[in-house]
Design a protein around this motif. Sequence first.
Motif, PDB file in Angstrom:
ATOM      1  N   ALA A 177      24.278  26.430  51.021  1.00 54.30           N
ATOM      2  CA  ALA A 177      23.752  26.186  52.357  1.00 54.30           C
ATOM      3  C   ALA A 177      24.433  24.989  53.016  1.00 54.30           C
ATOM      4  O   ALA A 177      24.715  25.007  54.221  1.00 54.30           O
ATOM      5  CB  ALA A 177      22.243  25.963  52.300  1.00 54.30           C
ATOM      6  N   MET A 178      24.740  23.936  52.244  1.00 53.33           N
ATOM      7  CA  MET A 178      25.402  22.776  52.833  1.00 53.33           C
ATOM      8  C   MET A 178      26.816  23.126  53.284  1.00 53.33           C
ATOM      9  O   MET A 178      27.256  22.734  54.372  1.00 53.33           O
ATOM     10  CB  MET A 178      25.432  21.617  51.834  1.00 53.33           C
ATOM     11  N   ALA A 179      27.553  23.873  52.459  1.00 53.57           N
ATOM     12  CA  ALA A 179      28.914  24.259  52.841  1.00 53.57           C
ATOM     13  C   ALA A 179      28.905  25.126  54.093  1.00 53.57           C
ATOM     14  O   ALA A 179      29.725  24.936  55.010  1.00 53.57           O
ATOM     15  CB  ALA A 179      29.596  24.996  51.681  1.00 53.57           C
ATOM     16  N   LEU A 180      27.972  26.065  54.158  1.00 56.18           N
ATOM     17  CA  LEU A 180      27.880  26.924  55.334  1.00 56.18           C
ATOM     18  C   LEU A 180      27.454  26.133  56.568  1.00 56.18           C
ATOM     19  O   LEU A 180      27.897  26.416  57.687  1.00 56.18           O
ATOM     20  CB  LEU A 180      26.895  28.069  55.072  1.00 56.18           C
ATOM     21  N   TYR A 210      28.836  25.888  46.545  1.00 60.30           N
ATOM     22  CA  TYR A 210      29.979  25.631  47.448  1.00 60.30           C
ATOM     23  C   TYR A 210      31.051  26.689  47.264  1.00 60.30           C
ATOM     24  O   TYR A 210      31.599  27.220  48.251  1.00 60.30           O
ATOM     25  CB  TYR A 210      30.531  24.234  47.161  1.00 60.30           C
ATOM     26  N   ARG A 211      31.365  27.013  46.020  1.00 58.33           N
ATOM     27  CA  ARG A 211      32.400  28.014  45.758  1.00 58.33           C
ATOM     28  C   ARG A 211      32.020  29.363  46.357  1.00 58.33           C
ATOM     29  O   ARG A 211      32.863  30.069  46.928  1.00 58.33           O
ATOM     30  CB  ARG A 211      32.619  28.149  44.253  1.00 58.33           C
ATOM     31  N   ARG A 212      30.770  29.731  46.228  1.00 56.30           N
ATOM     32  CA  ARG A 212      30.322  31.006  46.786  1.00 56.30           C
ATOM     33  C   ARG A 212      30.480  31.016  48.307  1.00 56.30           C
ATOM     34  O   ARG A 212      30.900  32.018  48.890  1.00 56.30           O
ATOM     35  CB  ARG A 212      28.866  31.267  46.408  1.00 56.30           C
ATOM     36  N   ALA A 213      30.130  29.884  48.923  1.00 54.14           N
ATOM     37  CA  ALA A 213      30.262  29.807  50.380  1.00 54.14           C
ATOM     38  C   ALA A 213      31.715  29.924  50.802  1.00 54.14           C
ATOM     39  O   ALA A 213      32.041  30.636  51.770  1.00 54.14           O
ATOM     40  CB  ALA A 213      29.667  28.490  50.887  1.00 54.14           C
ATOM     41  N   ALA A 219      37.769  31.060  52.682  1.00 54.12           N
ATOM     42  CA  ALA A 219      38.447  29.762  52.806  1.00 54.12           C
ATOM     43  C   ALA A 219      38.838  29.246  51.429  1.00 54.12           C
ATOM     44  O   ALA A 219      38.152  29.513  50.428  1.00 54.12           O
ATOM     45  CB  ALA A 219      37.525  28.756  53.488  1.00 54.12           C
ATOM     46  N   PRO A 220      39.922  28.493  51.323  1.00 50.87           N
ATOM     47  CA  PRO A 220      40.334  27.943  50.022  1.00 50.87           C
ATOM     48  C   PRO A 220      39.367  26.852  49.548  1.00 50.87           C
ATOM     49  O   PRO A 220      38.754  26.152  50.364  1.00 50.87           O
ATOM     50  CB  PRO A 220      41.721  27.367  50.304  1.00 50.87           C
ATOM     51  N   ARG A 221      39.255  26.731  48.262  1.00 51.77           N
ATOM     52  CA  ARG A 221      38.405  25.687  47.676  1.00 51.77           C
ATOM     53  C   ARG A 221      39.203  24.391  47.547  1.00 51.77           C
ATOM     54  O   ARG A 221      40.372  24.405  47.162  1.00 51.77           O
ATOM     55  CB  ARG A 221      37.912  26.111  46.301  1.00 51.77           C
ATOM     56  N   ARG A 222      38.544  23.290  47.837  1.00 47.92           N
ATOM     57  CA  ARG A 222      39.137  21.965  47.662  1.00 47.92           C
ATOM     58  C   ARG A 222      38.128  21.143  46.868  1.00 47.92           C
ATOM     59  O   ARG A 222      37.114  20.718  47.407  1.00 47.92           O
ATOM     60  CB  ARG A 222      39.435  21.320  49.016  1.00 47.92           C
TER      61      ARG A 222
END
Length: 341
Positions: A177-180, A210-213, A219-222
Amino acid sequence: MVNAKTPDGDRRLRMDDVAELAGVSQMTVSRALRTPEKVAPETRARIEAAMAQLDYVPDLVAGSLAARRSGLIAAVVSTFENAIFAPTIAGLTEAAEAAGFTILLGSSGYSETDEERLLRAILGRRPDGVMLTDAFHTPRARRLLAAAGVPIVETWDLPAEPVDMVVGFSNVDAGRAMALALHGFGYRRIAFVAPSSERDRRGLKRLEGYRRAMDELGAPRREIRLHGPVATLEEGAAALASLLDRHPGADAVACSVDTLAAGALLEARRRGVDVPGRLGIAGFGDFALAQPAGLDMTTMRIAGRNIGAEAGAMLVKRIAGETPDPAVFDIGYEVVRRSSA
């Protein structure tokens, strides 16, 4: 039955000394100590005044053997290193003390083996209930908890196989939810600061969210992993430096806990990085340092005090022979946008 002497020093004080001074029976004094809610306030006040005048200290061990209760509720938290669990302990303490219980507190240091050792020591003191801020236990610890025969509340997560009762939320869903939310604020190159230690299971669950979002957004993961096992301001500052070096194009970073986000924000200010223009920063927990009177950080609000209060209420009900409803309480979470993102 006490650990003080009468004024003349010839013997140890007894409960009947308190009863005589308060003008009540010894049974009434005993009831006031074991079940104060069953004694009239005026009578209880006289007994407390007599105890204070005599410096009388009850032998709680003997009392617990007679009543088959210790009057203790044990709480095992993951860490004392920062204030993450302080509101939860405050909520638990308020609920427990209102019902006449005392809190026995210990820390596992995010170690399942240390939690097992600590539980063995604590359960030997026969607490009437136990609250845990971890939902990950060794098989032996689970057996110890099951064999204790007292109510247990796990908190700060929603385990798939609870030991008993639960007050928490989904850390995976909250991390997602935070990433989205950051994406909804207009950020497109979002990074995440996660714990290095496998012991911080909740932090790793937020990373999984976060990875799921990121996968949902295409989008790429960082990802930036911490150097040390404890989330500190220093680790947050080091994470910000690592982010700028490894992912200079990142335009936002979510941290697994507010302490890390605060360290990152302070480091960004030292480096002259425009927050939130150049880089958005978000935390997790909504602790005091994240609030408007502190650093005014965007964060995931978790009602830590309510977690403790609900856990305490559940334990008190079960100790009294009642059945809490529900036995698994999802307290939820809320994204709070402030000036850092």
